[in-house]
Design an enzyme around this catalytic site. Sequence first.
Site, PDB file in Angstrom:
ATOM      1  N   HIS A 169      -0.203   9.160  14.728  1.00  0.00           N
ATOM      2  CA  HIS A 169      -0.606   8.569  16.005  1.00  0.00           C
ATOM      3  C   HIS A 169      -0.876   9.695  17.007  1.00  0.00           C
ATOM      4  O   HIS A 169      -0.082  10.642  17.100  1.00  0.00           O
ATOM      5  CB  HIS A 169       0.499   7.643  16.517  1.00  0.00           C
ATOM      6  CG  HIS A 169       0.121   6.963  17.790  1.00  0.00           C
ATOM      7  ND1 HIS A 169      -0.744   5.887  17.825  1.00  0.00           N
ATOM      8  CD2 HIS A 169       0.462   7.216  19.077  1.00  0.00           C
ATOM      9  CE1 HIS A 169      -0.911   5.511  19.079  1.00  0.00           C
ATOM     10  NE2 HIS A 169      -0.199   6.307  19.866  1.00  0.00           N
ATOM     11  N   VAL A 196      -3.531  -3.754  12.289  1.00  0.00           N
ATOM     12  CA  VAL A 196      -2.069  -3.948  12.236  1.00  0.00           C
ATOM     13  C   VAL A 196      -1.696  -4.579  10.893  1.00  0.00           C
ATOM     14  O   VAL A 196      -2.322  -5.552  10.460  1.00  0.00           O
ATOM     15  CB  VAL A 196      -1.621  -4.854  13.405  1.00  0.00           C
ATOM     16  CG1 VAL A 196      -0.144  -5.208  13.281  1.00  0.00           C
ATOM     17  CG2 VAL A 196      -1.900  -4.163  14.743  1.00  0.00           C
ATOM     18  N   SER A 220     -11.009  12.242   9.149  1.00  0.00           N
ATOM     19  CA  SER A 220     -10.714  13.686   9.207  1.00  0.00           C
ATOM     20  C   SER A 220      -9.278  13.989   8.771  1.00  0.00           C
ATOM     21  O   SER A 220      -9.015  15.051   8.200  1.00  0.00           O
ATOM     22  CB  SER A 220     -10.995  14.256  10.603  1.00  0.00           C
ATOM     23  OG  SER A 220     -10.025  13.854  11.526  1.00  0.00           O
ATOM     24  N   GLU A 226       7.999  -2.892  11.857  1.00  0.00           N
ATOM     25  CA  GLU A 226       7.241  -4.076  12.295  1.00  0.00           C
ATOM     26  C   GLU A 226       6.686  -3.930  13.712  1.00  0.00           C
ATOM     27  O   GLU A 226       5.836  -4.704  14.133  1.00  0.00           O
ATOM     28  CB  GLU A 226       8.110  -5.341  12.195  1.00  0.00           C
ATOM     29  CG  GLU A 226       8.247  -5.891  10.775  1.00  0.00           C
ATOM     30  CD  GLU A 226       9.280  -5.157   9.934  1.00  0.00           C
ATOM     31  OE1 GLU A 226       9.871  -4.156  10.415  1.00  0.00           O
ATOM     32  OE2 GLU A 226       9.483  -5.583   8.777  1.00  0.00           O
ATOM     33  N   GLU A 252      -3.035  17.178  14.594  1.00  0.00           N
ATOM     34  CA  GLU A 252      -2.839  16.070  13.645  1.00  0.00           C
ATOM     35  C   GLU A 252      -3.022  16.551  12.205  1.00  0.00           C
ATOM     36  O   GLU A 252      -2.278  16.175  11.302  1.00  0.00           O
ATOM     37  CB  GLU A 252      -3.836  14.940  13.915  1.00  0.00           C
ATOM     38  CG  GLU A 252      -3.569  14.153  15.178  1.00  0.00           C
ATOM     39  CD  GLU A 252      -4.477  12.930  15.282  1.00  0.00           C
ATOM     40  OE1 GLU A 252      -4.722  12.265  14.268  1.00  0.00           O
ATOM     41  OE2 GLU A 252      -4.947  12.648  16.400  1.00  0.00           O
TER      42      GLU A 252
END
Length: 207
Positions: free
Chosen positions: A110, A93, A12, A143, A175
Amino acid sequence: MKLGVLISGRGSNLQALLAAKKEERLPLADFRLAVSNKPDAPGLDIARSFGLRTAVIDGSKYRGRRAEHDRAIDQVLREHECEAIVLAGYMRVLGAEFIAGWRNRIINIHPSLLPSFPGLHAQRQALEYGVRTSGCTVHFVDEGTDTGPIILQRTVPVLPGDTEDSLAARILVEEHHAIVEAVALLSQGRVNIEGRSVRVSSGGRVG
Ligand code: GAR
């Protein structure tokens, strides 16, 4: 700015970006392709429906070989001349080597107000903690897990009776605004990293 978008699922946020592009709200963003680590990600169909090229670098075929998976993604992004990467619901990740190769050129969305509730199930973490305000964050990727310099955040209230789903849905609306605004700023060259802080240089209205 030539951009690659990495997805893992629903797509989305990718849809919000492609719709904004179609509506000429992202004139300087040139979406080159969407890459998924999951062959069945619904977001792939969204990309195709907007005429965007897609690539699948199936994570299940690289078990225990993360660096190789990263290199395959790196290769397809470079083949398409990408200059920056948007993680739009990318749930895997990325390794340090990949991140170093794209230093300050990867952004992620996020579903929490970082640094609170990084990692998985951010909305559930927020509910369990009992915060009264949550939201979303767009940040550069370093990182760490969701630790990079923050570009922008948008807030939503946490309401009595909220479930993980109802809170996630309220955050998702924000978002879609946040990711479009961040990509607008990035593609306009207005996002400057100064240590841990991001300075947004002035310009016209965006998003
Ligand atoms: C979004 O809520 C995004 O913030 C989250 O996954 C969802 C993807 O939705 N990302 C993360 O949690 C990354 N740690 P979408 O596929 O519909 O854009």
